[in-house]
Design a protein around this motif. Structure first.
Motif, PDB file in Angstrom:
ATOM      1  N   VAL A  50       0.850  -1.186   0.000  1.00 45.27           N
ATOM      2  CA  VAL A  50       0.000   0.000   0.000  1.00 45.27           C
ATOM      3  C   VAL A  50       0.884   1.234   0.000  1.00 45.27           C
ATOM      4  CG1 VAL A  50      -1.782   1.277   1.272  1.00 45.27           C
ATOM      5  CG2 VAL A  50      -1.786  -1.224   1.295  1.00 45.27           C
ATOM      6  N   SER A  51       0.586   2.187  -0.882  1.00 48.65           N
ATOM      7  CA  SER A  51       1.323   3.448  -0.859  1.00 48.65           C
ATOM      8  C   SER A  51       0.532   4.440  -0.006  1.00 48.65           C
ATOM      9  CB  SER A  51       1.531   3.990  -2.271  1.00 48.65           C
ATOM     10  OG  SER A  51       0.303   4.336  -2.858  1.00 48.65           O
ATOM     11  N   ILE A  52       1.270   5.203   0.775  1.00 46.82           N
ATOM     12  CA  ILE A  52       0.652   6.160   1.698  1.00 46.82           C
ATOM     13  C   ILE A  52       1.345   7.500   1.522  1.00 46.82           C
ATOM     14  CG2 ILE A  52       0.210   6.721   4.115  1.00 46.82           C
ATOM     15  CD1 ILE A  52       0.254   3.813   4.792  1.00 46.82           C
ATOM     16  N   ASP A  53       0.543   8.570   1.466  1.00 51.16           N
ATOM     17  CA  ASP A  53       1.122   9.909   1.382  1.00 51.16           C
ATOM     18  C   ASP A  53       2.079  10.121   2.551  1.00 51.16           C
ATOM     19  OD1 ASP A  53      -0.462  10.360  -0.807  1.00 51.16           O
ATOM     20  OD2 ASP A  53      -1.817  11.781   0.185  1.00 51.16           O
ATOM     21  N   ARG A  54       3.193  10.758   2.277  1.00 52.85           N
ATOM     22  CA  ARG A  54       4.202  11.015   3.313  1.00 52.85           C
ATOM     23  C   ARG A  54       3.593  11.805   4.480  1.00 52.85           C
ATOM     24  NH1 ARG A  54       9.384   9.601   4.486  1.00 52.85           N
ATOM     25  NH2 ARG A  54      10.480  11.181   5.685  1.00 52.85           N
ATOM     26  N   SER A  55       2.690  12.713   4.178  1.00 51.86           N
ATOM     27  CA  SER A  55       2.076  13.514   5.241  1.00 51.86           C
ATOM     28  C   SER A  55       1.309  12.635   6.233  1.00 51.86           C
ATOM     29  CB  SER A  55       1.156  14.580   4.648  1.00 51.86           C
ATOM     30  OG  SER A  55       0.111  13.985   3.921  1.00 51.86           O
ATOM     31  N   VAL A  56       0.735  11.542   5.753  1.00 50.61           N
ATOM     32  CA  VAL A  56       0.013  10.621   6.634  1.00 50.61           C
ATOM     33  C   VAL A  56       1.005   9.901   7.546  1.00 50.61           C
ATOM     34  CG1 VAL A  56      -1.443   8.553   6.733  1.00 50.61           C
ATOM     35  CG2 VAL A  56      -1.863  10.302   4.989  1.00 50.61           C
ATOM     36  N   LEU A  57       2.111   9.442   6.973  1.00 51.48           N
ATOM     37  CA  LEU A  57       3.137   8.773   7.771  1.00 51.48           C
ATOM     38  C   LEU A  57       3.700   9.716   8.832  1.00 51.48           C
ATOM     39  CD1 LEU A  57       5.000   6.876   4.918  1.00 51.48           C
ATOM     40  CD2 LEU A  57       3.323   5.945   6.530  1.00 51.48           C
ATOM     41  N   GLU A  58       3.898  10.973   8.454  1.00 51.61           N
ATOM     42  CA  GLU A  58       4.409  11.966   9.406  1.00 51.61           C
ATOM     43  C   GLU A  58       3.391  12.242  10.507  1.00 51.61           C
ATOM     44  OE1 GLU A  58       5.440  15.210   6.836  1.00 51.61           O
ATOM     45  OE2 GLU A  58       7.338  14.282   6.237  1.00 51.61           O
ATOM     46  N   ALA A  59       2.120  12.268  10.153  1.00 50.97           N
ATOM     47  CA  ALA A  59       1.073  12.480  11.158  1.00 50.97           C
ATOM     48  C   ALA A  59       1.037  11.319  12.155  1.00 50.97           C
ATOM     49  CB  ALA A  59      -0.286  12.642  10.482  1.00 50.97           C
ATOM     50  N   ILE A  60       1.200  10.110  11.656  1.00 50.27           N
ATOM     51  CA  ILE A  60       1.229   8.939  12.535  1.00 50.27           C
ATOM     52  C   ILE A  60       2.433   9.026  13.466  1.00 50.27           C
ATOM     53  CG2 ILE A  60       1.547   6.428  12.629  1.00 50.27           C
ATOM     54  CD1 ILE A  60      -0.042   6.281   9.983  1.00 50.27           C
ATOM     55  N   ALA A  61       3.596   9.367  12.909  1.00 54.26           N
ATOM     56  CA  ALA A  61       4.814   9.467  13.713  1.00 54.26           C
ATOM     57  C   ALA A  61       4.675  10.548  14.789  1.00 54.26           C
ATOM     58  CB  ALA A  61       6.018   9.751  12.814  1.00 54.26           C
ATOM     59  N   ARG A  62       4.090  11.684  14.424  1.00 53.88           N
ATOM     60  CA  ARG A  62       3.881  12.747  15.416  1.00 53.88           C
ATOM     61  C   ARG A  62       2.927  12.285  16.509  1.00 53.88           C
ATOM     62  NH1 ARG A  62       4.231  16.131  11.229  1.00 53.88           N
ATOM     63  NH2 ARG A  62       2.018  16.104  10.764  1.00 53.88           N
ATOM     64  N   ARG A  63       1.836  11.658  16.109  1.00 52.63           N
ATOM     65  CA  ARG A  63       0.816  11.228  17.068  1.00 52.63           C
ATOM     66  C   ARG A  63       1.371  10.168  18.004  1.00 52.63           C
ATOM     67  NH1 ARG A  63      -4.692  10.769  16.010  1.00 52.63           N
ATOM     68  NH2 ARG A  63      -4.373  12.806  15.095  1.00 52.63           N
ATOM     69  N   SER A  64       2.244   9.295  17.535  1.00 51.59           N
ATOM     70  CA  SER A  64       2.753   8.202  18.363  1.00 51.59           C
ATOM     71  C   SER A  64       3.826   8.661  19.345  1.00 51.59           C
ATOM     72  CB  SER A  64       3.310   7.088  17.477  1.00 51.59           C
ATOM     73  OG  SER A  64       4.469   7.543  16.804  1.00 51.59           O
ATOM     74  N   ASP A  65       4.397   9.834  19.109  1.00 47.91           N
ATOM     75  CA  ASP A  65       5.372  10.426  20.034  1.00 47.91           C
ATOM     76  C   ASP A  65       6.514   9.463  20.370  1.00 47.91           C
ATOM     77  OD1 ASP A  65       6.346  12.553  21.574  1.00 47.91           O
ATOM     78  OD2 ASP A  65       5.341  11.828  23.383  1.00 47.91           O
ATOM     79  N   GLY A  66       7.014   8.771  19.358  1.00 46.17           N
ATOM     80  CA  GLY A  66       8.172   7.904  19.538  1.00 46.17           C
ATOM     81  C   GLY A  66       7.870   6.497  19.994  1.00 46.17           C
ATOM     82  N   ALA A  67       6.617   6.149  20.198  1.00 46.50           N
ATOM     83  CA  ALA A  67       6.230   4.812  20.648  1.00 46.50           C
ATOM     84  C   ALA A  67       5.903   3.950  19.424  1.00 46.50           C
ATOM     85  CB  ALA A  67       5.040   4.877  21.589  1.00 46.50           C
ATOM     86  N   VAL A  68       6.733   2.951  19.173  1.00 51.29           N
ATOM     87  CA  VAL A  68       6.575   2.102  17.992  1.00 51.29           C
ATOM     88  C   VAL A  68       5.244   1.361  18.011  1.00 51.29           C
ATOM     89  CG1 VAL A  68       7.541   0.159  16.702  1.00 51.29           C
ATOM     90  CG2 VAL A  68       9.065   1.869  17.683  1.00 51.29           C
ATOM     91  N   ARG A  69       4.868   0.830  19.153  1.00 53.41           N
ATOM     92  CA  ARG A  69       3.606   0.085  19.254  1.00 53.41           C
ATOM     93  C   ARG A  69       2.423   0.968  18.869  1.00 53.41           C
ATOM     94  NH1 ARG A  69       2.118  -1.511  25.079  1.00 53.41           N
ATOM     95  NH2 ARG A  69       1.820   0.718  25.081  1.00 53.41           N
TER      96      ARG A  69
END
Length: 174
Positions: A50-69
């Motif tokens: 699945v291809s995902i817009d980079r902005s979506v991946l960045e939003a997920i990374a921001r929301r997770s605050d460094g927690a991989v799980r």
């Protein structure tokens, strides 16, 4: 069996009895950096085809605050939206955002003591259906980066906000 390992994971180590702690190896896990997290999420999405817009991946990374799980859990929810490509608009269902431009405009109103404009701005965001909890989270992250910028006098904390060059200049001036 002798090859069996038990893993005890806790965020409250102080509650584990000393007799157990003395028989365990301890590993302190740290938060994963933003760039590494985005790369990891992109790799997982690619593996799923699945291809995902980079902005979506960045939003997920921001929301997770460094927690991989947390990041992988959010990614799983987002992946359920489509089998081929996921856009920012599609991901808004799972990851509502307040939009950086709105946070920047609100911050500028506060800095210039335009309280009435700030209240009108917030009212408009509520009327548009912006999730105010998410808006507050983004404002707090934004203010944290501003404070770090003021202390460090380098643009590194501001670059983590993922602002465009003109927005970065605007924030530095404010």
């Amino acid at each position: 069996p002798s090859h069996t390992l038990f893993i005890l994971a806790t965020t409250e180590l102080h509650k584990v009895p000393a007799t157990i702690i003395s028989r365990c190896e301890q590993f302190q896990f740290k938060r994963v950096g933003f760039t590494h997290m985005v790369d990891r999420l992109a790799s997982l999405a690619s593996t799923e085809g699945v291809s995902i817009d980079r902005s979506v991946l960045e939003a997920i990374a921001r929301r997770s605050d460094g927690a991989v799980r947390d990041a992988e859990s959010l990614l799983g929810q987002v992946l359920a939206l489509s089998d081929t490509h996921i856009t920012q608009e599609m991901a808004e269902i799972i990851l509502p955002s307040a939009r950086t431009a709105e946070v920047l405009a609100f911050f500028e109103e506060i800095v210039h003591l335009r309280v009435a404009d700030a209240i009108v701005h917030l009212t408009r965001l509520v009327d548009e259906g912006v999730h105010m909890g998410e808006f507050l989270q983004e404002v707090i992250a934004f203010l944290r980066s501003i404070l770090l910028y003021r202390v460090q006098s380098s643009l590194l904390p501001l670059q983590q906000l993922n602002l465009h060059a003109d927005q970065l200049t605007q924030v530095a001036a404010l």
